[in-house]
Design a protein around this motif. Structure first.
Motif, PDB file in Angstrom:
ATOM      1  N   PHE A  35     -17.044   5.933 -37.802  1.00 20.98           N
ATOM      2  CA  PHE A  35     -17.120   4.756 -36.945  1.00 20.98           C
ATOM      3  C   PHE A  35     -17.893   3.612 -37.591  1.00 20.98           C
ATOM      4  O   PHE A  35     -17.869   2.494 -37.080  1.00 20.98           O
ATOM      5  CB  PHE A  35     -17.773   5.103 -35.614  1.00 20.98           C
ATOM      6  N   SER A  36     -18.601   3.879 -38.679  1.00 18.25           N
ATOM      7  CA  SER A  36     -19.348   2.804 -39.344  1.00 18.25           C
ATOM      8  C   SER A  36     -18.488   2.054 -40.339  1.00 18.25           C
ATOM      9  O   SER A  36     -18.939   1.104 -40.973  1.00 18.25           O
ATOM     10  CB  SER A  36     -20.588   3.361 -40.056  1.00 18.25           C
ATOM     11  N   ALA A  37     -17.213   2.469 -40.481  1.00 19.08           N
ATOM     12  CA  ALA A  37     -16.285   1.704 -41.317  1.00 19.08           C
ATOM     13  C   ALA A  37     -16.060   0.346 -40.691  1.00 19.08           C
ATOM     14  O   ALA A  37     -16.135   0.183 -39.483  1.00 19.08           O
ATOM     15  CB  ALA A  37     -14.954   2.451 -41.441  1.00 19.08           C
ATOM     16  N   ALA A  38     -15.753  -0.646 -41.520  1.00 18.80           N
ATOM     17  CA  ALA A  38     -15.489  -1.986 -40.993  1.00 18.80           C
ATOM     18  C   ALA A  38     -14.324  -1.917 -40.016  1.00 18.80           C
ATOM     19  O   ALA A  38     -13.294  -1.331 -40.310  1.00 18.80           O
ATOM     20  CB  ALA A  38     -15.149  -2.937 -42.141  1.00 18.80           C
ATOM     21  N   VAL A  88     -11.747  10.447 -27.178  1.00 22.31           N
ATOM     22  CA  VAL A  88     -10.443  10.775 -27.759  1.00 22.31           C
ATOM     23  C   VAL A  88     -10.428  10.435 -29.252  1.00 22.31           C
ATOM     24  O   VAL A  88      -9.918  11.209 -30.080  1.00 22.31           O
ATOM     25  CB  VAL A  88      -9.307  10.028 -27.032  1.00 22.31           C
ATOM     26  N   LEU A  89     -11.001   9.278 -29.613  1.00 23.01           N
ATOM     27  CA  LEU A  89     -11.070   8.889 -31.016  1.00 23.01           C
ATOM     28  C   LEU A  89     -11.884   9.898 -31.824  1.00 23.01           C
ATOM     29  O   LEU A  89     -11.484  10.320 -32.914  1.00 23.01           O
ATOM     30  CB  LEU A  89     -11.691   7.499 -31.152  1.00 23.01           C
ATOM     31  N   PHE A  90     -13.036  10.287 -31.290  1.00 25.48           N
ATOM     32  CA  PHE A  90     -13.895  11.214 -32.021  1.00 25.48           C
ATOM     33  C   PHE A  90     -13.236  12.582 -32.123  1.00 25.48           C
ATOM     34  O   PHE A  90     -13.327  13.250 -33.156  1.00 25.48           O
ATOM     35  CB  PHE A  90     -15.257  11.321 -31.335  1.00 25.48           C
ATOM     36  N   VAL A 107     -24.908   4.099 -36.127  1.00 20.44           N
ATOM     37  CA  VAL A 107     -23.510   3.700 -36.015  1.00 20.44           C
ATOM     38  C   VAL A 107     -23.277   2.751 -34.844  1.00 20.44           C
ATOM     39  O   VAL A 107     -22.452   1.835 -34.921  1.00 20.44           O
ATOM     40  CB  VAL A 107     -22.623   4.963 -35.859  1.00 20.44           C
ATOM     41  N   ALA A 108     -24.015   2.935 -33.752  1.00 22.71           N
ATOM     42  CA  ALA A 108     -23.762   2.194 -32.510  1.00 22.71           C
ATOM     43  C   ALA A 108     -23.757   0.676 -32.675  1.00 22.71           C
ATOM     44  O   ALA A 108     -22.874   0.011 -32.119  1.00 22.71           O
ATOM     45  CB  ALA A 108     -24.768   2.615 -31.440  1.00 22.71           C
ATOM     46  N   TYR A 111      -8.907   4.198 -37.177  1.00 20.97           N
ATOM     47  CA  TYR A 111      -9.935   5.215 -37.382  1.00 20.97           C
ATOM     48  C   TYR A 111      -9.344   6.563 -37.804  1.00 20.97           C
ATOM     49  O   TYR A 111     -10.003   7.327 -38.519  1.00 20.97           O
ATOM     50  CB  TYR A 111     -10.800   5.361 -36.129  1.00 20.97           C
ATOM     51  N   GLN A 112      -8.123   6.864 -37.398  1.00 20.48           N
ATOM     52  CA  GLN A 112      -7.503   8.095 -37.893  1.00 20.48           C
ATOM     53  C   GLN A 112      -7.220   7.995 -39.386  1.00 20.48           C
ATOM     54  O   GLN A 112      -7.430   8.961 -40.138  1.00 20.48           O
ATOM     55  CB  GLN A 112      -6.217   8.393 -37.100  1.00 20.48           C
ATOM     56  N   GLN A 113      -6.749   6.850 -39.827  1.00 18.98           N
ATOM     57  CA  GLN A 113      -6.522   6.658 -41.267  1.00 18.98           C
ATOM     58  C   GLN A 113      -7.852   6.735 -42.027  1.00 18.98           C
ATOM     59  O   GLN A 113      -7.939   7.359 -43.091  1.00 18.98           O
ATOM     60  CB  GLN A 113      -5.844   5.308 -41.528  1.00 18.98           C
ATOM     61  N   MET A 114      -8.884   6.090 -41.484  1.00 20.87           N
ATOM     62  CA  MET A 114     -10.183   6.104 -42.157  1.00 20.87           C
ATOM     63  C   MET A 114     -10.767   7.509 -42.203  1.00 20.87           C
ATOM     64  O   MET A 114     -11.441   7.886 -43.167  1.00 20.87           O
ATOM     65  CB  MET A 114     -11.146   5.149 -41.454  1.00 20.87           C
ATOM     66  N   ALA A 115     -10.513   8.312 -41.165  1.00 29.45           N
ATOM     67  CA  ALA A 115     -10.986   9.699 -41.174  1.00 29.45           C
ATOM     68  C   ALA A 115     -10.301  10.495 -42.280  1.00 29.45           C
ATOM     69  O   ALA A 115     -10.931  11.315 -42.962  1.00 29.45           O
ATOM     70  CB  ALA A 115     -10.729  10.345 -39.810  1.00 29.45           C
ATOM     71  N   HIS A 116      -8.999  10.248 -42.477  1.00 27.41           N
ATOM     72  CA  HIS A 116      -8.292  10.916 -43.572  1.00 27.41           C
ATOM     73  C   HIS A 116      -8.903  10.528 -44.921  1.00 27.41           C
ATOM     74  O   HIS A 116      -9.066  11.380 -45.809  1.00 27.41           O
ATOM     75  CB  HIS A 116      -6.812  10.542 -43.553  1.00 27.41           C
TER      76      HIS A 116
END
Length: 250
Positions: A143-146, A114-116, A178-179, A214-219
């Motif tokens: 996903f590699s963001a802190a 769902v996140l991806f 990333v994992a 993660y939605q904010q970081m994707a933006h």
């Protein structure tokens, strides 16, 4: 005078918006997860040894599943607003935490998908085609963001210097990179879900925080890439300008 001082006014305004997203991503998430962390000190120690050993492998499998499932679902279900994604993962987290570690582990690949899927939707909103392998690879790098439980000076913007096209990379190699980092974030989540009394509440709260984050970081990630593509600006200069807009931490 730095390169960032020479940016056009419109571009400067858009960078202000992206900087605000970074600050918002950390704000609520960190306060919420610090509260959970305060209630469950050394959370990872609550995981059994077999779960700790399995965590990174489970994260790799979850990411691999997410890449395939998210792409297939895009042909059947339209992208959802951020609040719908957040609400859905919050419910998933509560369900995962209600049964302890077994249900939490079962929930992990679904939440990751769902996140991806949400990240791919944000990429599309910024004008990128999620059907292209390079865009899916870039989605994985978000996903590699802190994570919200961790603050690493510069980590939230360091990954932004990556080009939109990762020449010579494969989805599998990006997942392997990333994992390890994502497994630390998910390990905290799984541990919180297994702590007595917290359970479902911890699962709901962590999923809520991670989804918002993660939605904010994707933006930020795809917004910066869009600005670089549209104006032909150097990504490193834009990253420097974005970092300069962030409040200094004492």
């Amino acid at each position: 005078m730095t390169g960032s001082d020479l940016l056009p006014a419109r571009l400067s305004d858009e960078l202000d918006v992206l900087a605000a997203r970074l600050v918002a991503a950390e704000g609520t998430s960190i306060r919420l997860l610090n509260y959970i962390g305060g209630r469950a000190e050394n959370m990872l120690e609550h995981l059994p040894d077999w779960a700790k050993d399995e965590l990174e492998r489970a994260t790799e499998r979850a990411l691999g599943y997410a890449v395939e499932a998210a792409q297939v679902s895009r042909g059947r279900l339209r992208d959802q607003p951020a609040w719908v994604n957040t609400g859905f993962t919050t419910v998933l987290g509560a369900a995962g935490g209600s049964g302890g570690l077994p249900t939490a582990l079962a929930e992990l690949p679904v939440t990751t998908t769902v996140l991806f899927r949400a990240i791919l939707g944000i990429a599309a909103a910024h004008g990128f085609d999620p059907g292209k392998p390079e865009v899916r690879r870039e989605g994985l790098t978000v996903f590699s963001a802190a994570g919200p439980l961790e603050y690493d000076d510069g980590a939230n913007t360091g990954f932004l210097a990556t080009r939109v096209t990762l020449s010579g990379s494969t989805v599998r190699s990006v997942i392997a990179r990333v994992a390890p980092r994502l497994s630390i974030v998910l390990g905290q989540k799984l541990a919180a879900q297994t702590v007595p009394v917290l359970g479902a509440a911890a699962g709901a709260a962590t999923n809520y925080a991670y989804t918002r984050y993660y939605q904010q970081m994707a933006h930020v990630h795809f917004g910066l890439a869009r600005l670089a593509r549209e104006g032909g600006h150097d990504t490193a200069v834009l990253t420097e300008a974005l970092r300069a807009r962030l409040p200094r931490r004492v």
